[in-house]
Design a protein around this motif. Structure first.
Motif, PDB file in Angstrom:
ATOM      1  N   MET A   1       0.858  -1.194   0.000  1.00  0.00           N
ATOM      2  CA  MET A   1       0.000   0.000   0.000  1.00  0.00           C
ATOM      3  C   MET A   1       0.894   1.244   0.000  1.00  0.00           C
ATOM      4  O   MET A   1       1.864   1.319   0.752  1.00  0.00           O
ATOM      5  CB  MET A   1      -0.865  -0.008   1.265  1.00  0.00           C
ATOM      6  CG  MET A   1      -2.063   0.912   1.193  1.00  0.00           C
ATOM      7  SD  MET A   1      -3.041   0.839   2.735  1.00  0.00           S
ATOM      8  CE  MET A   1      -1.959   1.635   3.891  1.00  0.00           C
ATOM      9  N   SER A   2       0.571   2.184  -0.845  1.00  0.00           N
ATOM     10  CA  SER A   2       1.391   3.398  -0.860  1.00  0.00           C
ATOM     11  C   SER A   2       1.068   4.250   0.364  1.00  0.00           C
ATOM     12  O   SER A   2      -0.043   4.232   0.884  1.00  0.00           O
ATOM     13  CB  SER A   2       1.145   4.181  -2.141  1.00  0.00           C
ATOM     14  OG  SER A   2      -0.096   4.818  -2.086  1.00  0.00           O
ATOM     15  N   LYS A   3       2.078   4.957   0.811  1.00  0.00           N
ATOM     16  CA  LYS A   3       1.909   5.757   2.038  1.00  0.00           C
ATOM     17  C   LYS A   3       1.122   7.034   1.749  1.00  0.00           C
ATOM     18  O   LYS A   3       1.220   7.597   0.650  1.00  0.00           O
ATOM     19  CB  LYS A   3       3.272   6.125   2.594  1.00  0.00           C
ATOM     20  CG  LYS A   3       4.072   4.918   3.069  1.00  0.00           C
ATOM     21  CD  LYS A   3       5.394   5.359   3.682  1.00  0.00           C
ATOM     22  CE  LYS A   3       6.201   4.157   4.145  1.00  0.00           C
ATOM     23  NZ  LYS A   3       7.433   4.550   4.851  1.00  0.00           N
ATOM     24  N   VAL A   4       0.392   7.493   2.751  1.00  0.00           N
ATOM     25  CA  VAL A   4      -0.323   8.769   2.630  1.00  0.00           C
ATOM     26  C   VAL A   4       0.704   9.900   2.624  1.00  0.00           C
ATOM     27  O   VAL A   4       1.614   9.943   3.453  1.00  0.00           O
ATOM     28  CB  VAL A   4      -1.325   8.936   3.796  1.00  0.00           C
ATOM     29  CG1 VAL A   4      -1.802  10.381   3.894  1.00  0.00           C
ATOM     30  CG2 VAL A   4      -2.513   7.994   3.599  1.00  0.00           C
ATOM     31  N   LYS A   5       0.556  10.797   1.658  1.00  0.00           N
ATOM     32  CA  LYS A   5       1.508  11.904   1.489  1.00  0.00           C
ATOM     33  C   LYS A   5       1.069  13.109   2.327  1.00  0.00           C
ATOM     34  O   LYS A   5       0.021  13.696   2.077  1.00  0.00           O
ATOM     35  CB  LYS A   5       1.577  12.297   0.013  1.00  0.00           C
ATOM     36  CG  LYS A   5       2.186  11.232  -0.879  1.00  0.00           C
ATOM     37  CD  LYS A   5       2.127  11.650  -2.352  1.00  0.00           C
ATOM     38  CE  LYS A   5       2.947  10.715  -3.227  1.00  0.00           C
ATOM     39  NZ  LYS A   5       2.659   9.284  -3.024  1.00  0.00           N
ATOM     40  N   VAL A   6       1.918  13.469   3.304  1.00  0.00           N
ATOM     41  CA  VAL A   6       1.571  14.543   4.232  1.00  0.00           C
ATOM     42  C   VAL A   6       2.484  15.746   4.009  1.00  0.00           C
ATOM     43  O   VAL A   6       3.713  15.611   3.975  1.00  0.00           O
ATOM     44  CB  VAL A   6       1.705  14.078   5.702  1.00  0.00           C
ATOM     45  CG1 VAL A   6       1.246  15.176   6.655  1.00  0.00           C
ATOM     46  CG2 VAL A   6       0.933  12.780   5.935  1.00  0.00           C
ATOM     47  N   ALA A   7       1.868  16.923   3.841  1.00  0.00           N
ATOM     48  CA  ALA A   7       2.628  18.173   3.801  1.00  0.00           C
ATOM     49  C   ALA A   7       2.394  18.899   5.119  1.00  0.00           C
ATOM     50  O   ALA A   7       1.275  18.906   5.638  1.00  0.00           O
ATOM     51  CB  ALA A   7       2.167  19.041   2.634  1.00  0.00           C
ATOM     52  N   ILE A   8       3.451  19.480   5.680  1.00  0.00           N
ATOM     53  CA  ILE A   8       3.310  20.242   6.915  1.00  0.00           C
ATOM     54  C   ILE A   8       3.559  21.707   6.596  1.00  0.00           C
ATOM     55  O   ILE A   8       4.682  22.112   6.286  1.00  0.00           O
ATOM     56  CB  ILE A   8       4.270  19.726   8.011  1.00  0.00           C
ATOM     57  CG1 ILE A   8       3.851  18.301   8.429  1.00  0.00           C
ATOM     58  CG2 ILE A   8       4.218  20.629   9.235  1.00  0.00           C
ATOM     59  CD1 ILE A   8       4.742  17.220   7.925  1.00  0.00           C
ATOM     60  N   ASN A   9       2.476  22.488   6.658  1.00  0.00           N
ATOM     61  CA  ASN A   9       2.562  23.903   6.307  1.00  0.00           C
ATOM     62  C   ASN A   9       2.804  24.711   7.583  1.00  0.00           C
ATOM     63  O   ASN A   9       1.888  24.939   8.368  1.00  0.00           O
ATOM     64  CB  ASN A   9       1.255  24.336   5.619  1.00  0.00           C
ATOM     65  CG  ASN A   9       1.414  25.675   4.909  1.00  0.00           C
ATOM     66  OD1 ASN A   9       2.513  26.208   4.812  1.00  0.00           O
ATOM     67  ND2 ASN A   9       0.306  26.209   4.401  1.00  0.00           N
ATOM     68  N   GLY A  10       4.043  25.142   7.771  1.00  0.00           N
ATOM     69  CA  GLY A  10       4.425  25.824   9.008  1.00  0.00           C
ATOM     70  C   GLY A  10       5.282  24.893   9.837  1.00  0.00           C
ATOM     71  O   GLY A  10       4.876  23.774  10.139  1.00  0.00           O
ATOM     72  N   TYR A  11       6.491  25.343  10.202  1.00  0.00           N
ATOM     73  CA  TYR A  11       7.454  24.453  10.853  1.00  0.00           C
ATOM     74  C   TYR A  11       7.978  25.126  12.121  1.00  0.00           C
ATOM     75  O   TYR A  11       9.158  25.371  12.292  1.00  0.00           O
ATOM     76  CB  TYR A  11       8.587  24.157   9.861  1.00  0.00           C
ATOM     77  CG  TYR A  11       9.515  23.024  10.241  1.00  0.00           C
ATOM     78  CD1 TYR A  11       9.104  21.699  10.115  1.00  0.00           C
ATOM     79  CD2 TYR A  11      10.803  23.281  10.716  1.00  0.00           C
ATOM     80  CE1 TYR A  11       9.961  20.661  10.450  1.00  0.00           C
ATOM     81  CE2 TYR A  11      11.672  22.243  11.048  1.00  0.00           C
ATOM     82  CZ  TYR A  11      11.243  20.937  10.917  1.00  0.00           C
ATOM     83  OH  TYR A  11      12.099  19.901  11.240  1.00  0.00           O
ATOM     84  N   GLY A  12       7.025  25.466  13.014  1.00  0.00           N
ATOM     85  CA  GLY A  12       7.403  26.026  14.310  1.00  0.00           C
ATOM     86  C   GLY A  12       7.218  24.963  15.376  1.00  0.00           C
ATOM     87  O   GLY A  12       7.407  23.776  15.123  1.00  0.00           O
ATOM     88  N   THR A  13       6.812  25.378  16.556  1.00  0.00           N
ATOM     89  CA  THR A  13       6.673  24.481  17.710  1.00  0.00           C
ATOM     90  C   THR A  13       5.896  23.213  17.358  1.00  0.00           C
ATOM     91  O   THR A  13       6.335  22.102  17.659  1.00  0.00           O
ATOM     92  CB  THR A  13       5.968  25.211  18.858  1.00  0.00           C
ATOM     93  OG1 THR A  13       6.761  26.366  19.190  1.00  0.00           O
ATOM     94  CG2 THR A  13       5.823  24.349  20.085  1.00  0.00           C
ATOM     95  N   ILE A  14       4.721  23.365  16.736  1.00  0.00           N
ATOM     96  CA  ILE A  14       3.888  22.206  16.419  1.00  0.00           C
ATOM     97  C   ILE A  14       4.346  21.538  15.123  1.00  0.00           C
ATOM     98  O   ILE A  14       4.497  20.317  15.059  1.00  0.00           O
ATOM     99  CB  ILE A  14       2.397  22.606  16.329  1.00  0.00           C
ATOM    100  CG1 ILE A  14       1.905  23.192  17.671  1.00  0.00           C
ATOM    101  CG2 ILE A  14       1.526  21.410  15.910  1.00  0.00           C
ATOM    102  CD1 ILE A  14       1.992  22.258  18.857  1.00  0.00           C
ATOM    103  N   GLY A  15       4.585  22.312  14.097  1.00  0.00           N
ATOM    104  CA  GLY A  15       4.907  21.753  12.785  1.00  0.00           C
ATOM    105  C   GLY A  15       6.123  20.839  12.793  1.00  0.00           C
ATOM    106  O   GLY A  15       6.111  19.752  12.201  1.00  0.00           O
ATOM    107  N   LYS A  16       7.178  21.269  13.494  1.00  0.00           N
ATOM    108  CA  LYS A  16       8.389  20.439  13.474  1.00  0.00           C
ATOM    109  C   LYS A  16       8.165  19.116  14.186  1.00  0.00           C
ATOM    110  O   LYS A  16       8.741  18.093  13.813  1.00  0.00           O
ATOM    111  CB  LYS A  16       9.600  21.199  14.027  1.00  0.00           C
ATOM    112  CG  LYS A  16       9.518  21.660  15.457  1.00  0.00           C
ATOM    113  CD  LYS A  16      10.626  22.704  15.742  1.00  0.00           C
ATOM    114  CE  LYS A  16      10.644  23.104  17.207  1.00  0.00           C
ATOM    115  NZ  LYS A  16      11.586  24.207  17.480  1.00  0.00           N
ATOM    116  N   ARG A  17       7.303  19.142  15.190  1.00  0.00           N
ATOM    117  CA  ARG A  17       6.987  17.899  15.907  1.00  0.00           C
ATOM    118  C   ARG A  17       6.070  16.994  15.071  1.00  0.00           C
ATOM    119  O   ARG A  17       6.225  15.768  15.078  1.00  0.00           O
ATOM    120  CB  ARG A  17       6.343  18.224  17.250  1.00  0.00           C
ATOM    121  CG  ARG A  17       7.327  18.775  18.257  1.00  0.00           C
ATOM    122  CD  ARG A  17       6.635  19.216  19.530  1.00  0.00           C
ATOM    123  NE  ARG A  17       7.592  19.500  20.598  1.00  0.00           N
ATOM    124  CZ  ARG A  17       8.271  20.632  20.718  1.00  0.00           C
ATOM    125  NH1 ARG A  17       8.086  21.620  19.841  1.00  0.00           N
ATOM    126  NH2 ARG A  17       9.131  20.806  21.708  1.00  0.00           N
TER     127      ARG A  17
END
Lengths: 340, 340
Positions: A1-17
């Motif tokens: 099964m192909s993996k779900v592709k996730v983009a993280i918009n914003g890479y601060g306290t929450i985004g980087k985690r």
């Protein structure tokens, strides 16, 4: 099964985690993160091998800092099955038009108004409602902590009334701008605070009122809970109930402060000392005049991270059963820190 | 070759880090740690699989807390080739009699008086003196940071005079007893502070004076250095020299505070967010009126940890060459956090 592709918009306290947590799952992958400034967080994203997307207007600054750019934020969003929006509060809603235009699923954080979409999310309390949904908002760290405690109590004993006092941390550890340095701030003066009503976006039938105070500390929030239950129970019943929940940890071993919980997190080898579980102080659990009382500490930087992972899994139909998703997420997170 | 057997006497801020660092080396092993109270640190030692030794008087308390005990501290010391004494300052010297009686090598920390033994240690500046030695004292975090900067400058350009102002963190992050909460404390009022003289225990010929202030923060110490060199050089020469040193890191990427350095450490996945390198602020390096100035931040919880590992290696004759030991130690530490 192909993996779900996730983009993280914003890479601060929450985004980087969120990026690190997605990276640890075997059923989804990070296709990119976005960042507006070429600071040390952008540097670590590059060191970790995440493709970094930036606004057109930031391209030159990244080039000057020697940080490679994968493309624009719109290009990132187009590659994704789902976007986790971790931009600062009230900014996330301005991205909705882009997500709608591209036709991508999206998750917002609790810093956005509950009106950003029709669904607020907590993995234990309403996972089913998010199954296959296009948009959801993971409620704030404090609301998440409240839901994790109130939901099982309500299921088992029935909740008649919740009164909570929240002593909030003023800023995050890496934040050098936010105060106060020395004051207790009524937040807000007019009662109740927004936290009680926010719990109702998940569990509308709960009778809850909240008061909040901001204190000059960075580690964690602290909740003082008073709950009137419908059925009788003992302190031991509550301890057993909380031990059985997948995102509550009972804290003991001489710990009487948020500082020591975070130090415990460091000793456990947790990534960024994160304590993504609600931390209930075991010996604080008590029943007085027929009402339940306890303290719980909430790690504002990390407790919503596993909730975001479960929201991805529900919305992209990777898993139907919330407890299975929760366990899968928890297990993956144990790769970056011991359990206890 | 059998591994060198290391006992860690005292498992607080320094001891728990030394134990983890020894565990990561392939030429030494942790044969036990000691702890007096059955708190969360003792709990994590057990979770990590370190044998825990306690004083006779603590046996009952550990049993009551459900924490297994391997034996008494004297039993631990007898099994070791070398003891790293990480008991609180001024307590370490009271253990010397035991180490002498058992005939085991011992390392003390900078919190002990320089008179605890005849040798003070810094891996870059005087490793050779510790080769085969029975006793050594790893100098304090601040002195270690000063030696790392002054030694290479002295080797390359000659140091005529060092003036340093040290703004000290008041307590460690997990410490809930030490203050102040809101004051700048002259530490001490009478100049110079002990830090300058302490550098002379490593490099007696250096002309140095120091002043120290305690500030209400927990992250790191901050040094403001002013150095008069004997030979002329440029800002770029100094940057190149510092980049070439194994335990100095130049900090940039928009960082202007100790809080952001620690946040960087968290993002790098460093164990306990530790920054064991001296963190020199790259853009602060400047030459004014012929004298060198720069800021450096010192992580008080961790910068002496690799020094302890190198001291073990020198004293037990595992390695003759200090730079080889330093590189071996640094490489092992990279397993618990990215380099940059």
């Amino acid at each position: 099964m192909s993996k779900v592709k996730v983009a993280i918009n914003g890479y601060g306290t929450i985004g980087k985690r969120v990026a690190d947590a997605v990276f640890l799952q075997d059923d989804m992958e990070v296709i990119g993160i976005s960042k507006t400034k070429p600071n040390f967080e952008a540097r670590t994203a590059v060191l970790k091998g995440f493709p970094v997307y930036v606004p057109e207007s930031s391209m030159d600054a990244f080039k000057k800092a020697g940080l490679p750019v994968a493309g624009t934020i719109e290009e990132m969003v187009k590659k994704a099955d789902i976007v986790v929006d971790c931009t600062p509060g009230k900014i996330g809603i301005t991205n909705k038009e882009l997500y709608e235009k591209v036709g991508v699923k999206a998750i917002w954080q609790g810093g956005e108004s509950k009106d950003v979409c029709s669904l607020s999310f907590n993995a234990e309390a309403n996972y089913d409602q998010a199954y296959g949904a296009d948009y959801a908002r993971v409620v704030s760290c404090n609301t998440t902590g409240l839901c994790r405690a109130i939901y099982p109590l309500d299921q088992k004993y029935g909740v008649e009334k919740v009164r909570v006092t929240i002593v909030r941390r003023a800023g995050d550890p890496g934040d050098i701008k936010t105060g106060p340095v020395d004051a207790l701030v009524l937040d807000p003066v007019k009662l109740p605070s927004h936290h009680g009503p926010d719990v109702k976006t998940i569990m509308p039938h709960i009778n809850i009122t909240s008061a909040a105070i901001k204190a000059p500390t960075t580690f964690m929030h602290l909740h003082v809970l008073n709950i009137k239950l419908k059925k009788e129970c003992t302190v031991d019943d509550i301890k057993k109930l909380f031990v059985s929940r997948p995102r509550i940890k009972l804290i003991s071993d001489g710990i009487s402060s948020t500082a020591e919980i975070i130090e415990f997190g460091r000793d456990l080898g947790r990534s960024r000392n994160d304590m993504w579980e609600s931390c209930v102080f075991k010996d604080s659990i008590s029943i007085d005049d027929g009402e339940l009382y306890f303290f719980q500490a909430i790690h504002q930087e990390s407790d919503v991270i596993p909730e975001n992972i479960d929201a991805i899994r529900a919305m992209t139909k990777l898993e139907k059963d919330n407890l299975k998703s929760i366990e899968k997420t928890n297990k993956a997170l144990r790769k970056i820190g011991m359990d206890f």
